[in-house]
Design a protein around this motif. Structure first.
Motif, PDB file in Angstrom:
ATOM      1  N   GLY A   1       0.791  -1.225   0.000  1.00 61.58           N
ATOM      2  CA  GLY A   1       0.000   0.000   0.000  1.00 61.58           C
ATOM      3  C   GLY A   1       0.820   1.270   0.000  1.00 61.58           C
ATOM      4  O   GLY A   1       0.258   2.373  -0.075  1.00 61.58           O
ATOM      5  N   GLU A   2       2.136   1.141   0.071  1.00 63.63           N
ATOM      6  CA  GLU A   2       2.988   2.327   0.114  1.00 63.63           C
ATOM      7  C   GLU A   2       4.111   2.287  -0.911  1.00 63.63           C
ATOM      8  O   GLU A   2       4.296   3.238  -1.676  1.00 63.63           O
ATOM      9  CB  GLU A   2       3.586   2.497   1.514  1.00 63.63           C
ATOM     10  N   THR A   3       4.871   1.193  -0.922  1.00 64.86           N
ATOM     11  CA  THR A   3       6.061   1.117  -1.764  1.00 64.86           C
ATOM     12  C   THR A   3       5.895   0.027  -2.811  1.00 64.86           C
ATOM     13  O   THR A   3       5.671  -1.142  -2.466  1.00 64.86           O
ATOM     14  CB  THR A   3       7.320   0.820  -0.922  1.00 64.86           C
ATOM     15  N   ILE A   4       6.004   0.385  -4.071  1.00 66.12           N
ATOM     16  CA  ILE A   4       5.946  -0.614  -5.133  1.00 66.12           C
ATOM     17  C   ILE A   4       7.239  -1.426  -5.096  1.00 66.12           C
ATOM     18  O   ILE A   4       8.329  -0.851  -5.171  1.00 66.12           O
ATOM     19  CB  ILE A   4       5.754   0.071  -6.503  1.00 66.12           C
ATOM     20  N   PRO A   5       7.158  -2.744  -4.981  1.00 61.61           N
ATOM     21  CA  PRO A   5       8.357  -3.560  -4.753  1.00 61.61           C
ATOM     22  C   PRO A   5       9.171  -3.848  -6.019  1.00 61.61           C
ATOM     23  O   PRO A   5       9.477  -4.999  -6.332  1.00 61.61           O
ATOM     24  CB  PRO A   5       7.783  -4.847  -4.155  1.00 61.61           C
ATOM     25  N   TYR A   6       9.509  -2.780  -6.737  1.00 59.17           N
ATOM     26  CA  TYR A   6      10.340  -2.901  -7.942  1.00 59.17           C
ATOM     27  C   TYR A   6      11.307  -1.734  -7.982  1.00 59.17           C
ATOM     28  O   TYR A   6      11.072  -0.668  -7.395  1.00 59.17           O
ATOM     29  CB  TYR A   6       9.459  -2.912  -9.207  1.00 59.17           C
ATOM     30  N   ASP A   7      12.401  -1.932  -8.719  1.00 56.85           N
ATOM     31  CA  ASP A   7      13.415  -0.895  -8.854  1.00 56.85           C
ATOM     32  C   ASP A   7      12.927   0.256  -9.718  1.00 56.85           C
ATOM     33  O   ASP A   7      11.928   0.135 -10.441  1.00 56.85           O
ATOM     34  CB  ASP A   7      14.685  -1.479  -9.483  1.00 56.85           C
ATOM     35  N   ASP A   8      13.648   1.357  -9.648  1.00 59.93           N
ATOM     36  CA  ASP A   8      13.376   2.484 -10.531  1.00 59.93           C
ATOM     37  C   ASP A   8      13.400   2.026 -11.994  1.00 59.93           C
ATOM     38  O   ASP A   8      14.176   1.138 -12.366  1.00 59.93           O
ATOM     39  CB  ASP A   8      14.433   3.568 -10.359  1.00 59.93           C
ATOM     40  N   ALA A   9      12.559   2.661 -12.813  1.00 59.69           N
ATOM     41  CA  ALA A   9      12.557   2.425 -14.261  1.00 59.69           C
ATOM     42  C   ALA A   9      12.367   0.953 -14.633  1.00 59.69           C
ATOM     43  O   ALA A   9      12.994   0.442 -15.547  1.00 59.69           O
ATOM     44  CB  ALA A   9      13.845   2.957 -14.883  1.00 59.69           C
ATOM     45  N   SER A  10      11.456   0.272 -13.919  1.00 66.06           N
ATOM     46  CA  SER A  10      11.217  -1.149 -14.184  1.00 66.06           C
ATOM     47  C   SER A  10      10.152  -1.405 -15.245  1.00 66.06           C
ATOM     48  O   SER A  10      10.080  -2.509 -15.791  1.00 66.06           O
ATOM     49  CB  SER A  10      10.792  -1.862 -12.888  1.00 66.06           C
ATOM     50  N   PHE A  11       9.298  -0.406 -15.541  1.00 62.04           N
ATOM     51  CA  PHE A  11       8.162  -0.630 -16.429  1.00 62.04           C
ATOM     52  C   PHE A  11       8.088   0.452 -17.507  1.00 62.04           C
ATOM     53  O   PHE A  11       8.442   1.603 -17.280  1.00 62.04           O
ATOM     54  CB  PHE A  11       6.850  -0.638 -15.634  1.00 62.04           C
ATOM     55  N   ASP A  12       7.583   0.046 -18.670  1.00 64.16           N
ATOM     56  CA  ASP A  12       7.360   0.981 -19.772  1.00 64.16           C
ATOM     57  C   ASP A  12       5.938   1.528 -19.782  1.00 64.16           C
ATOM     58  O   ASP A  12       5.660   2.557 -20.396  1.00 64.16           O
ATOM     59  CB  ASP A  12       7.611   0.284 -21.113  1.00 64.16           C
ATOM     60  N   LEU A  13       5.032   0.807 -19.119  1.00 64.40           N
ATOM     61  CA  LEU A  13       3.617   1.197 -19.093  1.00 64.40           C
ATOM     62  C   LEU A  13       3.049   0.863 -17.728  1.00 64.40           C
ATOM     63  O   LEU A  13       3.248  -0.242 -17.218  1.00 64.40           O
ATOM     64  CB  LEU A  13       2.845   0.434 -20.177  1.00 64.40           C
ATOM     65  N   ALA A  14       2.355   1.814 -17.132  1.00 65.81           N
ATOM     66  CA  ALA A  14       1.600   1.585 -15.897  1.00 65.81           C
ATOM     67  C   ALA A  14       0.139   1.929 -16.159  1.00 65.81           C
ATOM     68  O   ALA A  14      -0.169   2.876 -16.888  1.00 65.81           O
ATOM     69  CB  ALA A  14       2.153   2.423 -14.752  1.00 65.81           C
TER      70      ALA A  14
ATOM     71  N   GLU B   1       5.224   7.028  -6.710  1.00 70.28           N
ATOM     72  CA  GLU B   1       5.806   5.680  -6.758  1.00 70.28           C
ATOM     73  C   GLU B   1       5.679   5.091  -8.164  1.00 70.28           C
ATOM     74  O   GLU B   1       6.606   4.466  -8.682  1.00 70.28           O
ATOM     75  CB  GLU B   1       5.111   4.765  -5.754  1.00 70.28           C
ATOM     76  N   ILE B   2       4.519   5.285  -8.775  1.00 75.68           N
ATOM     77  CA  ILE B   2       4.323   4.806 -10.145  1.00 75.68           C
ATOM     78  C   ILE B   2       5.287   5.518 -11.088  1.00 75.68           C
ATOM     79  O   ILE B   2       5.912   4.888 -11.958  1.00 75.68           O
ATOM     80  CB  ILE B   2       2.858   5.000 -10.575  1.00 75.68           C
ATOM     81  N   GLU B   3       5.436   6.818 -10.912  1.00 75.54           N
ATOM     82  CA  GLU B   3       6.377   7.579 -11.732  1.00 75.54           C
ATOM     83  C   GLU B   3       7.802   7.056 -11.548  1.00 75.54           C
ATOM     84  O   GLU B   3       8.569   6.957 -12.515  1.00 75.54           O
ATOM     85  CB  GLU B   3       6.289   9.066 -11.361  1.00 75.54           C
ATOM     86  N   ARG B   4       8.138   6.689 -10.321  1.00 72.51           N
ATOM     87  CA  ARG B   4       9.487   6.183 -10.034  1.00 72.51           C
ATOM     88  C   ARG B   4       9.800   4.901 -10.794  1.00 72.51           C
ATOM     89  O   ARG B   4      10.901   4.731 -11.319  1.00 72.51           O
ATOM     90  CB  ARG B   4       9.641   5.924  -8.517  1.00 72.51           C
ATOM     91  N   VAL B   5       8.830   3.988 -10.871  1.00 75.13           N
ATOM     92  CA  VAL B   5       9.111   2.688 -11.490  1.00 75.13           C
ATOM     93  C   VAL B   5       8.934   2.708 -13.007  1.00 75.13           C
ATOM     94  O   VAL B   5       9.181   1.700 -13.664  1.00 75.13           O
ATOM     95  CB  VAL B   5       8.255   1.559 -10.864  1.00 75.13           C
ATOM     96  N   LEU B   6       8.503   3.853 -13.564  1.00 76.81           N
ATOM     97  CA  LEU B   6       8.408   3.973 -15.021  1.00 76.81           C
ATOM     98  C   LEU B   6       9.753   4.369 -15.621  1.00 76.81           C
ATOM     99  O   LEU B   6      10.509   5.138 -15.029  1.00 76.81           O
ATOM    100  CB  LEU B   6       7.377   5.035 -15.403  1.00 76.81           C
ATOM    101  N   THR B   7      10.009   3.860 -16.807  1.00 75.18           N
ATOM    102  CA  THR B   7      11.168   4.304 -17.571  1.00 75.18           C
ATOM    103  C   THR B   7      10.924   5.707 -18.124  1.00 75.18           C
ATOM    104  O   THR B   7       9.769   6.152 -18.232  1.00 75.18           O
ATOM    105  CB  THR B   7      11.432   3.358 -18.753  1.00 75.18           C
ATOM    106  N   GLY B   8      11.977   6.414 -18.473  1.00 74.44           N
ATOM    107  CA  GLY B   8      11.818   7.680 -19.160  1.00 74.44           C
ATOM    108  C   GLY B   8      11.088   7.471 -20.471  1.00 74.44           C
ATOM    109  O   GLY B   8      11.433   6.575 -21.239  1.00 74.44           O
ATOM    110  N   GLY B   9      10.053   8.263 -20.714  1.00 79.29           N
ATOM    111  CA  GLY B   9       9.217   8.065 -21.889  1.00 79.29           C
ATOM    112  C   GLY B   9       8.089   7.076 -21.668  1.00 79.29           C
ATOM    113  O   GLY B   9       7.275   6.854 -22.576  1.00 79.29           O
ATOM    114  N   GLY B  10       8.026   6.456 -20.470  1.00 79.84           N
ATOM    115  CA  GLY B  10       6.972   5.499 -20.166  1.00 79.84           C
ATOM    116  C   GLY B  10       5.635   6.176 -19.909  1.00 79.84           C
ATOM    117  O   GLY B  10       5.570   7.327 -19.461  1.00 79.84           O
ATOM    118  N   SER B  11       4.554   5.467 -20.183  1.00 79.66           N
ATOM    119  CA  SER B  11       3.205   6.020 -20.063  1.00 79.66           C
ATOM    120  C   SER B  11       2.492   5.524 -18.817  1.00 79.66           C
ATOM    121  O   SER B  11       2.655   4.369 -18.402  1.00 79.66           O
ATOM    122  CB  SER B  11       2.355   5.629 -21.278  1.00 79.66           C
ATOM    123  N   PHE B  12       1.673   6.412 -18.242  1.00 78.17           N
ATOM    124  CA  PHE B  12       0.776   6.051 -17.152  1.00 78.17           C
ATOM    125  C   PHE B  12      -0.639   6.414 -17.570  1.00 78.17           C
ATOM    126  O   PHE B  12      -0.923   7.557 -17.916  1.00 78.17           O
ATOM    127  CB  PHE B  12       1.172   6.793 -15.873  1.00 78.17           C
TER     128      PHE B  12
END
Length: 233
Positions: free
Chosen positions: A104-117, A137-148
Motif C-alpha cells: 500500500g505504500e512502496t511498489i516492490p520494484y526498482d526504478d525504471a522497471s516498467f514501460d507502461l503503468a 511511486e508509479i512515476e518512479r518505477v516507469l522508464t523515461g518516456g513510459g506512459s501512465f
C-alpha cells in the motif's frame, strides 16, 4: 485498510460488479476490454510497444486477458494489496503474469522497471492524502518516456454515481474529478497530462457509440482516463 476491504469482497467481486453496472447493459468484461483497447490504440499511434507492464491495483485480474491479447510479448505484473484477490487472479490466469502483493505504500520494484503503468478505477478507493505519494511511486518505477494511464469513474455522470452508490465494495469510495487527478499527477512529477472522457451511451444506444470519438473532451462520459508520459532523461 485496502487489503481488509478487498479481501472481504474478493470472492463476490465479479457478481457485485456486474450488478452495480446493470443499468449500462454491459458486463465487467466490456469495461475491462475498452480500457485496454484505448491504451493499445494510443500507444500504437505513438509507435510504442511496452516491454514491461504494471497493472496497479489489479484486483482479481479483469484486465489481464485484454492486456495479454493486446501485448502478447510483454511481461505483465499484477500488483494489489489484497492477497485474496491476487489468489483468484492467479487461478484464473495461471502463468500469464507476475502476481505481486503490495503493502500500500512502496511498489516492490526498482526504478525504471516498467514501460507502461495502468490503473483501472483504483484511486477512488484510496484516501486522497495518499494519492500523490502513490502516483510518485508509479512515476518512479516507469522508464523515461513510459506512459501512465489512470482510469476513473466520472462523478459528473448520473449513471456512474448510481452504480457506485449501489455497489458494496464502493461503500467507502470517493469519486475524483479529472481536474484533481491532473493536479495530483503534476504534483507527483508528471508535468503534462491529457484527459479523455469515455462511455457516453448505454448498450441500448450502442448504435450511437461511433459518435463518441467526437465527444471525448466533453466531461459527461461515464468514465475518463488521464494519460501522462514520464519525461525522458
Amino acid at each position: 485498510m485496502l487489503q481488509a476491504e478487498f479481501d472481504q469482497f474478493a470472492l463476490e467481486y465479479q457478481q457485485q460488479h456486474a450488478a452495480s453496472i446493470r443499468l449500462s447493459g454491459e458486463t465487467p468484461d466490456f469495461f475491462a476490454q475498452y480500457k485496454i483497447d484505448d491504451v493499445a490504440a494510443r500507444l500504437a499511434h505513438s509507435g510504442v510497444k511496452p516491454r514491461r507492464i504494471l497493472d496497479f491495483g489489479a484486483g482479481v485480474g479483469n484486465s489481464l486477458g485484454p492486456l495479454r491479447a493486446a501485448f502478447p510479448d510483454s511481461e505483465i505484473t499484477l500488483l494489489d494489496p489484497s492477497s485474496q484477490s491476487l489468489d483468484i487472479a492467479r487461478k484464473r490466469f495461471p502463468g500469464q503474469a507476475d502476481f505481486r502483493h503490495f503493502d500500500g505504500e512502496t511498489i516492490p520494484y526498482d526504478d525504471a522497471s516498467f514501460d507502461l503503468a495502468f490503473a483501472a478505477c483504483v484511486f477512488h478507493h484510496i484516501p486522497e492524502n495518499l494519492h500523490v505519494a502513490l502516483i510518485k511511486e508509479i512515476e518512479r518505477v516507469l522508464t523515461g518516456g513510459g506512459s501512465f494511464f489512470l482510469f476513473e469513474h466520472n462523478p459528473w455522470n448520473p449513471l456512474t454515481t448510481n452504480a457506485v452508490r449501489n455497489c458494496a465494495f464502493d461503500e467507502n469510495a470517493v469519486l475524483i474529478n479529472s481536474r484533481d487527478v491532473r493536479k495530483r499527477m503534476a504534483a507527483a512529477g508528471f508535468s503534462k497530462s491529457d484527459v479523455v472522457y469515455r462511455i457516453f451511451f448505454p448498450r441500448v444506444l450502442a448504435r450511437l457509440r461511433p459518435l463518441e470519438r467526437f465527444l471525448t473532451r466533453m466531461p459527461m462520459g461515464a468514465q475518463y482516463f488521464v494519460h501522462a508520459v514520464k519525461p525522458a532523461v
